[in-house]
Design an enzyme around this catalytic site. Structure first.
Site, PDB file in Angstrom:
ATOM      1  N   PHE A  46       0.851  -1.201   0.000  1.00 34.75           N
ATOM      2  CA  PHE A  46       0.000   0.000   0.000  1.00 34.75           C
ATOM      3  C   PHE A  46       0.890   1.256   0.000  1.00 34.75           C
ATOM      4  CE2 PHE A  46      -2.785   3.144   1.978  1.00 34.75           C
ATOM      5  CZ  PHE A  46      -3.973   2.927   1.298  1.00 34.75           C
ATOM      6  N   TYR A  91     -11.308   1.364  10.246  1.00 36.57           N
ATOM      7  CA  TYR A  91     -12.487   1.842   9.496  1.00 36.57           C
ATOM      8  C   TYR A  91     -12.820   0.959   8.303  1.00 36.57           C
ATOM      9  CZ  TYR A  91      -8.619   4.134   6.977  1.00 36.57           C
ATOM     10  OH  TYR A  91      -7.437   4.391   6.324  1.00 36.57           O
ATOM     11  N   LYS A  92     -12.057  -0.120   8.092  1.00 33.99           N
ATOM     12  CA  LYS A  92     -12.355  -1.042   6.998  1.00 33.99           C
ATOM     13  C   LYS A  92     -13.288  -2.128   7.547  1.00 33.99           C
ATOM     14  CE  LYS A  92      -8.282   0.433   4.529  1.00 33.99           C
ATOM     15  NZ  LYS A  92      -6.840   0.299   4.331  1.00 33.99           N
ATOM     16  N   ASP A 130       1.169  -5.148   8.789  1.00 39.95           N
ATOM     17  CA  ASP A 130       0.057  -4.231   8.610  1.00 39.95           C
ATOM     18  C   ASP A 130      -1.209  -5.070   8.417  1.00 39.95           C
ATOM     19  OD1 ASP A 130      -1.918  -2.469   7.659  1.00 39.95           O
ATOM     20  OD2 ASP A 130      -0.383  -1.085   6.918  1.00 39.95           O
ATOM     21  N   ARG A 138     -11.904  -3.651  -7.534  1.00 38.62           N
ATOM     22  CA  ARG A 138     -11.937  -4.446  -6.294  1.00 38.62           C
ATOM     23  C   ARG A 138     -13.371  -4.578  -5.816  1.00 38.62           C
ATOM     24  NH1 ARG A 138      -7.956  -2.045  -1.827  1.00 38.62           N
ATOM     25  NH2 ARG A 138      -9.510  -0.395  -2.017  1.00 38.62           N
TER      26      ARG A 138
HETATM   27  C1  LIG Z   1      -6.063   1.434   4.234  1.00 40.29           C
HETATM   28  C2  LIG Z   1      -4.606   1.222   4.511  1.00 40.29           C
HETATM   29  C3  LIG Z   1      -3.843   2.195   5.163  1.00 40.29           C
HETATM   30  C4  LIG Z   1      -4.446   3.526   5.524  1.00 40.29           C
HETATM   31  O1  LIG Z   1      -3.616   4.292   6.329  1.00 40.29           O
HETATM   32  P1  LIG Z   1      -4.190   5.626   6.965  1.00 40.29           P
HETATM   33  O2  LIG Z   1      -3.078   6.160   7.759  1.00 40.29           O
HETATM   34  O3  LIG Z   1      -5.420   5.277   7.744  1.00 40.29           O
HETATM   35  O4  LIG Z   1      -4.577   6.540   5.837  1.00 40.29           O
HETATM   36  C5  LIG Z   1      -2.514   1.905   5.451  1.00 40.29           C
HETATM   37  N1  LIG Z   1      -1.964   0.712   5.087  1.00 40.29           N
HETATM   38  C6  LIG Z   1      -2.677  -0.232   4.446  1.00 40.29           C
HETATM   39  C7  LIG Z   1      -2.037  -1.530   4.082  1.00 40.29           C
HETATM   40  C8  LIG Z   1      -4.008  -0.007   4.124  1.00 40.29           C
HETATM   41  O5  LIG Z   1      -4.719  -0.929   3.474  1.00 40.29           O
END
Ligand SMILES: *Cc1c(COP(=O)(O)O)cnc(C)c1O
Length: 405
Positions: free
Chosen positions: A133, A230-231, A205, A380
């Site tokens: 990501f 939040y996911k 992560d 997705r």
């Molecule tokens: C959604 C996601 C993030 C989001 O990070 P934020 O700091 O909340 O913007 C980070 N890493 C991964 C792998 C994600 O899927």
């Protein structure tokens, strides 16, 4: 000869309806707000739907704020650790005292990657996946001494990919447990063990696995983890993120942002920074009370459903999607961008098509199916188990098929 399409092969709609009728989690849908029942929402991997439990917790926090004003802090100060403990067991497979909920995933990743690297003497290199990501890659790029591995874009990083990048310079390896693009599920236990064998620390992560996969941090010997709430945890837009540090490592690690919420005796207002001996040393500043209320509500509904049942349904939803892709979409120029085997996959499906961007827009506008598009060619489909029906998957693929002729 007729010019119309021949009757479709693949599972029919009654098959999907039968799966819905047998679904042990079917009733959980009614525990979430649904303002537009005519639209199929397949973006729960990006922003989970709103649980009534989260709305109630947030309303309660608003009421406390109105009534108690500054006195409210007596109950709020410890929320990052209390909500952390609430999710530790049922969501992360972690004993109490190892999780806090604070800041964003990006900030928590920075804190833990810096702290971990500094804790491994004589080593500077941080290894990550070139396909990870963006924020993860950027945060680690900013640290310097980053080493990238290149993994298969569909099946994701393997223990061999990681092992090839390990040497006596590597301090930390940071990977996503479930890949944000392909949903590839990494072998947490084997990769963590390989990293330990090479004398480095492992940082996972969990953004795409927390709340949809029974993560077992303690059992896998994981050192550190971060992830979104939040996911699949449905805590609300921008809700604070999770942070895990294995108990035995906590006193050894010092994070780079020395704030007063990490201080041992916070209200003594001491002259020098002296970090708390426990997980609280990874906190920085005043917590988002409203955001934490959302996390509490989201965690409650996910924990009540239980990760075992959630995972079983996730695999079954994905399997239906894979079958429909094979029958209808593959002949129309789509390719599966996710592992075909459900045990190797998280909770979303990636579909690749040369015309993906147009199809994604048309699917939302004409098909009323909300998905997301990832440049250059990937759609997705987030199949969040608590809020997605088997018939939703069937209808979404039926509309995709109609739009991509
Ligand atoms: C959604 C996601 C993030 C989001 O990070 P934020 O700091 O909340 O913007 C980070 N890493 C991964 C792998 C994600 O899927």
């Amino acid at each position: 000869m007729t010019t119309g399409p021949s009757p479709p092969p693949g599972p029919d709609r009654p098959h999907a309806e039968a799966l819905d009728a047998a679904d042990a989690l079917a009733a959980f849908r009614t525990r979430f707000a649904d303002e537009d029942p005519g639209t199929i929402y397949l973006c729960g991997n990006s922003l989970g739907r709103q649980p009534m439990a989260a709305a109630r917790r947030i309303e309660h926090a608003l009421k406390e704020w109105a009534e108690q004003l500054v006195d409210g802090w007596h109950g709020w100060l410890d929320l990052p650790a209390r909500v952390g403990d609430l999710m530790a067991g049922p969501i992360l497979g972690a004993a109490a005292g190892q999780v806090v909920v604070s800041d964003s995933t990006s900030v928590n990743l920075y804190k833990l990657a810096m702290a971990a690297r500094a804790a491994v003497p004589g080593r500077q290199v941080v290894v990550t996946d070139a396909g990870d990501f963006p924020t993860d890659r950027y945060v680690l790029e900013g640290l310097g001494n980053r080493r990238l591995i290149t993994a298969d874009p569909i099946t994701g990083p393997t223990v061999d990919d990681v092992a090839r990048a390990l040497d006596e310079q590597v301090a930390v390896v940071c990977l996503s447990h479930v890949g944000y693009r392909s949903a590839a599920l990494a072998d947490m236990a084997a990769i963590t063990a390989a990293v330990h064998d090479a004398g480095a620390l492992m940082l996972w992560d969990l953004s795409h696995s927390a709340g949809c996969y029974p993560v077992a941090l303690d059992q896998c010997g994981v050192d550190l983890a971060v992830g979104c709430t939040y996911k699949y945890l449905c805590a609300g837009p921008g809700a604070p993120a999770l942070l895990y540090v294995r108990t035995q490592l906590q006193e050894r690690l010092r994070q780079p942002i020395w704030g007063w919420f990490g201080q041992r005796d916070q209200f003594a207002m001491g002259e020098r920074y002296d970090p708390s001996p426990d997980i609280r040393r990874f906190l920085v500043g005043t917590p988002s009370v409203i955001g934490l209320a959302g996390v509490q509500g989201g965690v409650e509904v996910v924990a009540e459903a239980g990760l075992a049942a959630i995972r079983t349904k996730a695999v079954a939803l994905g399997e239906l999607g894979v079958q429909l892709h094979r029958a209808w979409l593959a002949p129309q120029g789509f390719a599966l961008g996710s592992p075909e085997d459900g045990v190797r996959r998280g909770s979303h499906l990636a579909l690749r098509h040369a015309d993906a961007q147009r199809i994604h827009h048309a699917l939302a506008r004409d098909g009323r199916v909300i998905t997301d598009f990832r440049f250059p060619d990937t759609i997705r489909l987030g199949l969040a188990p608590l809020t997605t029906r088997f018939s939703d998957v069937w209808d979404a693929f039926d509309r995709l098929r109609a739009l991509s002729y």
